[in-house]
Design a protein around this motif. Structure first.
Motif, PDB file in Angstrom:
ATOM      1  N   UNK A   1       5.180  10.897   6.325  1.00 33.46           N
ATOM      2  CA  UNK A   1       4.252   9.973   5.688  1.00 33.46           C
ATOM      3  C   UNK A   1       2.800  10.565   5.566  1.00 33.46           C
ATOM      4  N   UNK A   2       2.352  10.588   4.346  1.00 38.20           N
ATOM      5  CA  UNK A   2       0.998  11.170   4.019  1.00 38.20           C
ATOM      6  C   UNK A   2       0.049   9.905   3.432  1.00 38.20           C
ATOM      7  N   UNK A   3      -1.180  10.398   3.652  1.00 42.87           N
ATOM      8  CA  UNK A   3      -2.202   9.535   2.984  1.00 42.87           C
ATOM      9  C   UNK A   3      -2.682  10.167   1.578  1.00 42.87           C
ATOM     10  N   UNK A   4      -2.763   9.169   0.667  1.00 44.85           N
ATOM     11  CA  UNK A   4      -3.330   9.468  -0.549  1.00 44.85           C
ATOM     12  C   UNK A   4      -4.269   8.141  -0.956  1.00 44.85           C
TER      13      UNK A   4
ATOM     14  N   UNK B   1       0.738  -1.177  -0.182  1.00 44.86           N
ATOM     15  CA  UNK B   1      -0.020   0.196   0.029  1.00 44.86           C
ATOM     16  C   UNK B   1       0.746   1.302   0.140  1.00 44.86           C
ATOM     17  N   UNK B   2       2.173   0.946   0.034  1.00 45.16           N
ATOM     18  CA  UNK B   2       2.896   2.310  -0.014  1.00 45.16           C
ATOM     19  C   UNK B   2       3.587   2.724  -1.203  1.00 45.16           C
ATOM     20  N   UNK B   3       3.813   3.924  -1.582  1.00 45.72           N
ATOM     21  CA  UNK B   3       4.582   4.195  -2.574  1.00 45.72           C
ATOM     22  C   UNK B   3       5.629   5.419  -2.063  1.00 45.72           C
ATOM     23  N   UNK B   4       6.699   5.525  -2.573  1.00 46.80           N
ATOM     24  CA  UNK B   4       7.764   6.648  -2.080  1.00 46.80           C
ATOM     25  C   UNK B   4       7.812   7.877  -3.204  1.00 46.80           C
ATOM     26  N   UNK B   5       7.997   9.035  -2.754  1.00 45.16           N
ATOM     27  CA  UNK B   5       8.133  10.190  -3.685  1.00 45.16           C
ATOM     28  C   UNK B   5       9.422  10.871  -3.097  1.00 45.16           C
ATOM     29  N   UNK B   6      10.481  10.916  -3.610  1.00 45.73           N
ATOM     30  CA  UNK B   6      11.705  12.005  -3.228  1.00 45.73           C
ATOM     31  C   UNK B   6      11.382  13.177  -3.897  1.00 45.73           C
ATOM     32  N   UNK B   7      11.125  14.164  -3.042  1.00 47.27           N
ATOM     33  CA  UNK B   7      10.701  15.403  -3.608  1.00 47.27           C
ATOM     34  C   UNK B   7      11.971  16.484  -3.504  1.00 47.27           C
ATOM     35  N   UNK B   8      13.131  16.153  -2.869  1.00 47.18           N
ATOM     36  CA  UNK B   8      14.014  16.803  -2.764  1.00 47.18           C
ATOM     37  C   UNK B   8      15.376  16.217  -2.371  1.00 47.18           C
ATOM     38  N   UNK B   9      16.438  16.706  -3.315  1.00 48.69           N
ATOM     39  CA  UNK B   9      17.505  15.955  -3.329  1.00 48.69           C
ATOM     40  C   UNK B   9      18.704  16.924  -3.342  1.00 48.69           C
ATOM     41  N   UNK B  10      19.539  17.520  -2.565  1.00 49.36           N
ATOM     42  CA  UNK B  10      20.445  18.463  -2.749  1.00 49.36           C
ATOM     43  C   UNK B  10      21.833  18.094  -2.270  1.00 49.36           C
TER      44      UNK B  10
ATOM     45  N   UNK C   1      11.870  12.800   1.492  1.00 53.23           N
ATOM     46  CA  UNK C   1      11.106  11.912   0.793  1.00 53.23           C
ATOM     47  C   UNK C   1       9.778  11.574   1.481  1.00 53.23           C
ATOM     48  N   UNK C   2       8.846  11.599   0.853  1.00 54.25           N
ATOM     49  CA  UNK C   2       7.180  11.380   1.464  1.00 54.25           C
ATOM     50  C   UNK C   2       7.040   9.913   1.273  1.00 54.25           C
ATOM     51  N   UNK C   3       6.437   9.183   2.305  1.00 56.22           N
ATOM     52  CA  UNK C   3       6.047   7.879   2.111  1.00 56.22           C
ATOM     53  C   UNK C   3       4.433   7.950   1.959  1.00 56.22           C
ATOM     54  N   UNK C   4       3.676   7.506   0.974  1.00 54.90           N
ATOM     55  CA  UNK C   4       2.474   7.561   0.751  1.00 54.90           C
ATOM     56  C   UNK C   4       1.747   6.207   1.194  1.00 54.90           C
ATOM     57  N   UNK C   5       0.581   6.519   1.980  1.00 52.75           N
ATOM     58  CA  UNK C   5      -0.100   5.107   2.427  1.00 52.75           C
ATOM     59  C   UNK C   5      -1.693   5.463   1.813  1.00 52.75           C
TER      60      UNK C   5
ATOM     61  N   UNK D   1      -0.830   4.739   8.333  1.00 56.14           N
ATOM     62  CA  UNK D   1       0.025   5.728   8.370  1.00 56.14           C
ATOM     63  C   UNK D   1       0.342   5.520  10.149  1.00 56.14           C
ATOM     64  N   UNK D   2      -0.595   5.248  10.825  1.00 59.66           N
ATOM     65  CA  UNK D   2      -0.202   4.909  12.404  1.00 59.66           C
ATOM     66  C   UNK D   2       0.691   3.656  12.417  1.00 59.66           C
ATOM     67  N   UNK D   3       0.609   2.670  11.669  1.00 57.50           N
ATOM     68  CA  UNK D   3       1.258   1.562  11.949  1.00 57.50           C
ATOM     69  C   UNK D   3       2.962   2.048  11.240  1.00 57.50           C
ATOM     70  N   UNK D   4       2.874   2.614   9.966  1.00 58.35           N
ATOM     71  CA  UNK D   4       3.931   3.158   9.625  1.00 58.35           C
ATOM     72  C   UNK D   4       5.044   4.112  10.601  1.00 58.35           C
ATOM     73  N   UNK D   5       4.319   4.906  11.366  1.00 58.04           N
ATOM     74  CA  UNK D   5       5.043   5.789  12.330  1.00 58.04           C
ATOM     75  C   UNK D   5       5.225   4.942  13.668  1.00 58.04           C
ATOM     76  N   UNK D   6       4.520   4.054  14.169  1.00 55.63           N
ATOM     77  CA  UNK D   6       4.858   3.412  15.256  1.00 55.63           C
ATOM     78  C   UNK D   6       4.546   4.214  16.751  1.00 55.63           C
ATOM     79  N   UNK D   7       4.553   3.515  17.765  1.00 55.79           N
ATOM     80  CA  UNK D   7       4.367   4.253  19.018  1.00 55.79           C
ATOM     81  C   UNK D   7       5.653   5.415  19.184  1.00 55.79           C
ATOM     82  N   UNK D   8       5.123   6.604  19.531  1.00 57.98           N
ATOM     83  CA  UNK D   8       6.087   7.763  19.707  1.00 57.98           C
ATOM     84  C   UNK D   8       7.020   7.820  18.735  1.00 57.98           C
TER      85      UNK D   8
END
Length: 294
Positions: free
Chosen positions: A276-279, A211-220, A230-234, A240-247
């Protein structure tokens, strides 16, 4: 000196070792590898350059019956690879006697030579290997009677030199298609995305990696480091909660191991920010898929 060049497309079932094979042939990790099916989503080129030849390998998604738009696009990559290459490496594994719906597509293209690779021969004990290998070879010979069959182990690099020699023999004289320093057709952005996605396959279970896609928006690139955002889209809040985890502990773990692998790939210190973003239903939306590079 004669110079040969050509495109060699690797196709086959999920989890038969296509990406492991390409990485072994290239001599560098180009495709991400996990033990889960459908890890490879895109068609990735890896290039081998020698003074007298250039071989452009193409790693493709595993052949499946597509259900939703993203999978349909993945299978279009595979279908295209059946016709735009000079050689097809149809990869299966020892003991796998399974037909699949694309065989008819492959057989229709009589102009491209096919080498059947029976991978993972190292996984079977010596006392059973000969019998199982004979049955596997017999099965694929009946499907493709005019194709050469080669048992290999991509992981152990068994018969790798023999395979490279066979590929070289089949190639035509041609100047290089890419500059001789090229290793792939993909950008650093792409490889950063793939490395992060590979770590997600390792650290998360069930539907999360799919369910995940990655988009690297900035590389300097700075003098001593590379700054990456990088943004992780779910697709759902719960993911989103599972990806981030407790604290945020799980996301920190993901970031730590991603940084290690990106530094190894890009050969520079990395400062990585993950968000982490929702799409919702991005896998089912052709417009969103196009924005992700599909």
């Amino acid at each position: 000196m004669i110079h040969k060049s050509g495109f060699v497309n690797i196709i086959g079932f999920p989890n038969v070792g296509k990406s492991t094979l390409m990485n072994a042939l290239i001599g560098k990790k180009i495709s991400i590898i996990t033990n889960k099916p459908q890890t490879t989503r895109h068609r990735i080129l890896g290039i081998v350059n020698k003074p007298n030849f250039q071989i452009i390998f193409s790693d493709t998604p595993g052949i499946i019956h597509p259900i939703y738009p993203m999978q349909r696009i993945m299978m279009q990559y595979v279908k295209k690879s059946l016709y735009d290459g000079d050689i097809i490496l149809l990869t299966t594994e020892i003991g796998k006697l399974e037909n699949f719906y694309m065989i008819d597509y492959i057989k229709k293209n009589k102009n491209v030579p096919i080498i059947i690779l029976i991978n993972k021969i190292d996984k079977i004990g010596i006392e059973y290997r000969e019998n199982i290998l004979y049955k596997t070879i017999d099965y694929w010979h009946k499907l493709f009677p005019n194709s050469e069959i080669l048992p290999i182990s991509a992981l152990k690099k068994m018969n790798q030199d023999l395979l490279m020699n066979k590929i070289y023999e089949l190639l035509s004289e041609h100047p290089p298609y890419y500059p001789k320093i090229s290793l792939s057709n993909k950008s650093e952005y792409f490889f950063v995305n793939e490395i992060i996605r590979e770590k997600i396959f390792f650290f998360y279970k069930k539907e999360i990696p799919y369910s995940v896609e990655i988009d690297t928006e900035f590389l300097k690139k700075e003098k001593t480091f590379i700054e990456i955002f990088s943004s992780i889209y779910v697709e759902r809040d719960s993911q989103k909660g599972i990806l981030i985890g407790k604290k945020g502990k799980t996301l920190k773990k993901l970031k730590f191991f991603s940084v290690k692998s990106i530094e190894s790939c890009l050969k520079k210190k990395i400062k990585l920010k993950l968000h982490v973003k929702i799409l919702k239903k991005w896998r089912y939306d052709y417009k969103k898929l196009k924005n992700f590079g599909y």
